[in-house]
Enzyme design. Structure first.
Site, PDB file in Angstrom:
ATOM      1  N   GLY A 258       0.809  -1.208   0.000  1.00  0.00           N
ATOM      2  CA  GLY A 258       0.000   0.000   0.000  1.00  0.00           C
ATOM      3  C   GLY A 258       0.845   1.262   0.000  1.00  0.00           C
ATOM      4  N   HIS A 294      -1.814   6.062   8.597  1.00  0.00           N
ATOM      5  CA  HIS A 294      -0.958   4.968   9.071  1.00  0.00           C
ATOM      6  C   HIS A 294       0.520   5.308   8.840  1.00  0.00           C
ATOM      7  CE1 HIS A 294       0.009   0.630   9.765  1.00  0.00           C
ATOM      8  NE2 HIS A 294       1.008   0.915   8.950  1.00  0.00           N
ATOM      9  N   GLU A 295       0.834   5.716   7.618  1.00  0.00           N
ATOM     10  CA  GLU A 295       2.246   6.000   7.322  1.00  0.00           C
ATOM     11  C   GLU A 295       2.718   7.206   8.128  1.00  0.00           C
ATOM     12  OE1 GLU A 295       3.428   3.557   5.919  1.00  0.00           O
ATOM     13  OE2 GLU A 295       1.595   2.769   5.025  1.00  0.00           O
TER      14      GLU A 295
HETATM   15  N1  B3K Z   1       5.983  -0.828   6.469  1.00  0.00           N
HETATM   16  C1  B3K Z   1       5.423  -0.960   5.158  1.00  0.00           C
HETATM   17  C2  B3K Z   1       5.337  -2.362   4.675  1.00  0.00           C
HETATM   18  C3  B3K Z   1       6.604  -2.914   4.158  1.00  0.00           C
HETATM   19  C4  B3K Z   1       6.393  -4.276   3.559  1.00  0.00           C
HETATM   20  C5  B3K Z   1       7.665  -4.923   3.159  1.00  0.00           C
HETATM   21  N2  B3K Z   1       7.435  -6.178   2.487  1.00  0.00           N
HETATM   22  C6  B3K Z   1       4.078  -0.313   5.078  1.00  0.00           C
HETATM   23  C7  B3K Z   1       3.357  -0.164   6.355  1.00  0.00           C
HETATM   24  O1  B3K Z   1       3.007  -1.112   7.015  1.00  0.00           O
HETATM   25  O2  B3K Z   1       3.138   0.936   6.749  1.00  0.00           O
HETATM   26 ZN    ZN Z   2       2.802   0.037   8.801  1.00  0.00          ZN
END
Ligand code: B3K
Ligand code: ZN
Length: 865
Positions: A258, A294-295
């Protein structure tokens, strides 16, 4: 053969990294210079060699402590670079080939530009490094590129200097916050930029920027608004401000997931950025807000405080999902957020937890960490945080979080550190909840209510049991907080007094079931109440209650807790299906159940979004979980029959409500109106309502209305469907993201020869096997959203999907492994489906040269446990 990594084998990094300066030159070839300033770790004596992670690089030069090594002085095997032990510095110069990178890990091409994805272990594909989350360093990055081809040069942090040299230019970026390499990002591309600003609570101005392909500038507004809302929310709810001068979001069309929370420079799947009412549905709007938030929330939970090792992944992911779920619940339309989150948990995580890929929220070993970005680590992890937050209560939880930030800012820590910090200030020992992190499997919580009229008591007896999961045959009891009320005959909650208490204490309580069997006895209960259990879905368990249909309908009608109402409705469907599965006579919803649903539909005072949820059938996946092992084909057919029954019985009501909502133009009304249309288009009734559906398609003012109508038409096929598909295609032919919807709808349609249609979709000029969104829209949507054809009794659906996975194995192992997970549920099916599905797993496992991603998933799916 690769050996698994184990949590138990953790050792600290061999030395300290003081800083890294990275120089990347984009030319015909891409060259990367990495300059590391190193220092001994206190208390650790130097080794003779240092091993750096370095994958698929062409090593051009290595210098240690200022001395250039001759090739005999270092060893490189394509995965690790072994060099003499450095005292102060390491400098490497390597060449990489991003144009061949279809795995989308490390530096990869997209739409003429270059982007990065480093979590979990992509940085080692860019430069030799100690690529592990507990190695934190401040980064300085200099990018050189052609001005015309790559006018935009971005990296983490703040841009401190730029320059022009002929037709090339360069930019230097400094990120002052020490970070692990997985949060590194760069972009070199030709993109449009939409700017905005945010003033933090303490009055600092932050520049916000959203980078998208040219021409899409008018689709960034919602993402930027969501970002600002998230920034404010984190200040108000957690006291956390943003810490850099600039926050950037870059949208790319080719992305494995995402979005990615790289410090100050998030890279997003364009699906979670771009939206306009005519291109995105209400659900899309909702998902964009939640992913953007979320990010952003990761900036504190993940970036400022990160994970010691990848086993602790849920430390950042579960916690951040919990935070984004709470944020979404606070947004307009958030009243049903919890229901949607729980529906998703039940459909995805509960099934994962019951199958061969089950693993604890904190896994203990892995072959490929990318296989552990799962519903268990994310969603179940969030449930565990929620249980602890609810146990503490809002004020103590906030104090616990403050303590966590205070104590661990700038560190790479463990789940234990988190749980300990949470409880410290309130003096509550939450360590029992660590069992939830260690133990896989969904606990079954059986409950029985016994009323004693003579003593006017009501006893609830809870028995918990967690079934064995791979590698964990015996389970311990876990603490299960049960939020509950007891409703009287008019639906009012009774005052609650437990035996031993001298007076009633509220109308709702949270009681924690800690033992295998736990009883709670309530006093002053004159007549048998209806228990309202697991309010707000207070624990991620399977509840097996002894309620009657009448009890459930009582809850559906009267409970004030929307979650309990929804669970009651779902159980009514499940019970009807249970009957239909086991009896040969035509079974269906009882008249009382139909009346119950009618009362929801007729309740003009009820929030239409909630009504739409209460009238939703259980997801197919949830049913499989409830009925396994089952004949998938029969299960889905019966599910459709029940839908038709309720459609028929309430036909005039669906039509009336549909018409009554016509004048409204808001997401809530659209949700219920679309639910009505869905019932009107159920098998048997649709002939009469196709015209109506087509009208909705033609006259729709929003994508939400247009897409629902299109999906319902296409599900039944026929001329209307074909012409609507053509019209939709014509209208959106140049809109890659909207075309994904067009692909998805066809992949999920029940009507017609599915496989021929899928082949045609894959031959469409816009389809690329190297674009994960397209693969998910066709292959993923078919495997997960078209049970009748995917589970075709001759096994052709399985074979078709397996063929696509085989084609993806070398192109994009991460995506292939994820898709292969759909076959892990073969044991949930009855023969011949189960054998046909297993045969495809065996076929895939026999492919030569499988990457670890697939070896792990296929090996587990086939293992006898
Ligand atoms: N931290 C990333 C996901 C990374 C996946 C790597 N295979 C997005 C998230 O969870 O915010
Ligand atoms: Zn995350």
């Amino acid at each position: 053969m690769q050996t698994p990594k184990r949590l138990a084998d953790y050792t600290p990094p061999p030395l300290e990294l003081r800083s890294i300066h990275l120089t990347i030159r984009f030319a015909e070839q891409v060259e990367v210079i990495g300059e590391l300033a190193v220092a001994p770790r206190p208390g650790r004596s130097p080794d003779s060699v240092l091993v750096l992670d370095a994958e698929d690089l062409e090593v051009l030069e290595v210098a240690v402590d200022g001395r250039v090594l001759s090739p005999q002085d270092y060893r490189y095997d394509g995965a690790h670079l072994e060099i003499p032990w450095p005292e102060t510095s390491v400098r490497t110069r390597v060449r990489i080939d991003p144009d061949r990178n279809t795995r989308l890990e490390g530096l990869f091409p997209c739409g003429g530009g270059y982007f990065t994805q480093c979590e979990a272990e992509g940085f080692r594909r860019i430069t030799p490094y100690l690529d592990r989350p507990d190695v934190l360093a401040p980064f300085e990055v200099t990018l050189h590129a052609d001005r015309q081809r790559f006018p935009i040069l971005l990296a983490n942090g703040n841009c401190v200097e730029t320059g022009i040299e002929g037709d090339r230019h360069w930019a230097r970026w400094v990120d002052p916050y020490p970070k692990p390499a997985y949060l590194f990002a760069v972009v070199a591309a030709d993109l449009a930029c939409v700017e905005d600003r945010f003033v933090t609570a303490s009055g600092r101005e932050v520049a916000l920027a959203c980078y998208v392909a040219h021409g899409l500038e008018d689709r960034c507004g919602h993402a930027l608004d969501s970002l600002k809302a998230a920034m404010r929310w984190d200040e108000e709810n957690y006291g956390r401000e943003y810490d850099l001068d600039r926050y950037m979001i870059v949208a790319v069309s080719d992305f494995n997931m995402g979005a990615m929370e790289n410090k100050g420079l998030n890279i997003f799947n364009s699906q979670f950025v771009l939206a306009r009412p005519d291109t995105a549905t209400d659900d899309d709007y909702h998902h964009i807000a939640s992913v953007v938030a979320h990010e952003y929330f990761h900036n504190w939970t993940g970036n400022r405080i990160t994970c010691r090792d990848w086993f602790q992944l849920s430390l950042k992911e579960g916690l951040t999902v919990f935070r984004d779920q709470c944020f979404s619940a606070d947004q307009p339309g958030g009243a049903v957020q919890r229901i949607r989150d729980v529906a998703r948990l039940k459909a995805m995580q509960f099934r994962e937890d019951a199958g061969p890929l089950a693993h604890p929220v904190r896994p203990e070993s892995y072959l490929e960490i990318n296989n552990f970005y799962t519903a268990t680590v994310y969603e179940k992890g969030a449930e565990v945080v929620r249980m602890m937050a609810n146990t503490l209560g809002p004020a103590a939880f906030r104090r616990g979080m403050d303590r966590y930030f205070d104590r661990h800012d700038g560190q790479a820590v463990t789940v234990e550190d988190f749980v300990d910090a949470l409880g410290t200030d309130s003096g509550q020992d939450l360590s029992d909840f660590l069992i939830w992190y260690r133990q896989a499997g969904t606990p079954r919580l059986a409950v029985r209510g016994v009323h004693d009229p003579a003593n006017r008591t009501y006893t609830l007896e809870f028995c918990q049991h967690t079934p064995p999961t791979p590698g964990q045959p015996d389970k311990q009891p876990v603490p299960i907080p049960v939020r509950l009320a007891l409703l009287d005959a008019s639906g009012e909650p009774l005052p609650l007094r437990l035996s031993g208490e001298d007076r009633a204490n509220g109308h709702e309580r949270v009681l924690v079931v800690r033992e295998a069997t736990t009883r709670f006895c309530f006093e002053d209960v004159a007549v048998p109440p209806v228990p309202s259990l697991l309010r707000g879905f207070s624990a991620p368990v399977h509840l097996a209650d002894d309620l009657t249909l009448a009890d459930r309908l009582h809850l559906l009608r009267h409970d004030r807790d929307p979650m309990v109402r929804w669970q009651a409705a779902q159980q009514v469907w499940i019970a009807a299906l249970q009957q239909a599965m086991t009896s040969t006579a035509s079974a269906g919803l009882a008249p009382a159940a139909i009346a119950g649903f009618a009362s929801v539909l007729d309740d003009a005072a009820l929030d239409p979004t909630l009504a739409a949820e209460l009238l939703a059938l259980p997801a197919y996946e949830t049913l499989l979980d409830a009925f396994a092992p089952a004949d998938p084909y029969r299960l889905e057919s019966l599910r459709q029959q029940l839908r038709s029954q309720l459609a028929r019985e309430l036909e005039s009501r669906w039509a009336a409500r549909y018409a009554a909502l016509a004048g409204r133009d808001d997401p809530a009304a659209r949700a219920l109106r679309n639910r009505c249309l869905q019932f009107l288009m159920a098998d048997g009734l649709e002939v009469s309502y196709r015209g109506l559906c087509r009208r909705q398609f033609d006259e729709a003012g929003t994508m939400t209305e247009r897409l629902t109508a299109l999906a319902l038409l296409v599900d039944h096929g026929g001329e209307d469907a074909e012409s609507a598909l053509a019209a939709f295609h014509e209208r959106h032919a140049h809109d890659d993201l909207v075309l994904d919807k067009w692909f998805r709808i066809q992949a999920q349609a029940r009507h017609g020869a599915a496989l021929a249609r899928l082949d045609a979709l894959m031959a469409h000029p816009a389809f690329r096997l190297t674009q994960p969104n397209k693969v998910r829209a066709v292959v993923g949507a078919f495997a997960h959203g078209n049970p009748l054809h995917f589970h075709a009794p001759d096994g052709s659906g399985y074979a078709w999907v397996a063929d696509r996975i085989a084609a993806l194995v070398s192109l994009n192992p991460q995506l292939a492994a994820r898709l292969a997970g759909v076959f892990a549920g073969w044991r949930d099916l009855t023969p011949p489906s189960r054998d046909l599905m297993r045969a495809q797993l065996v076929r895939l496992a026999d492919l030569p040269g499988l990457p670890p991603d697939l070896i792990e998933v296929l090996g587990k799916a086939l293992a006898d446990n």
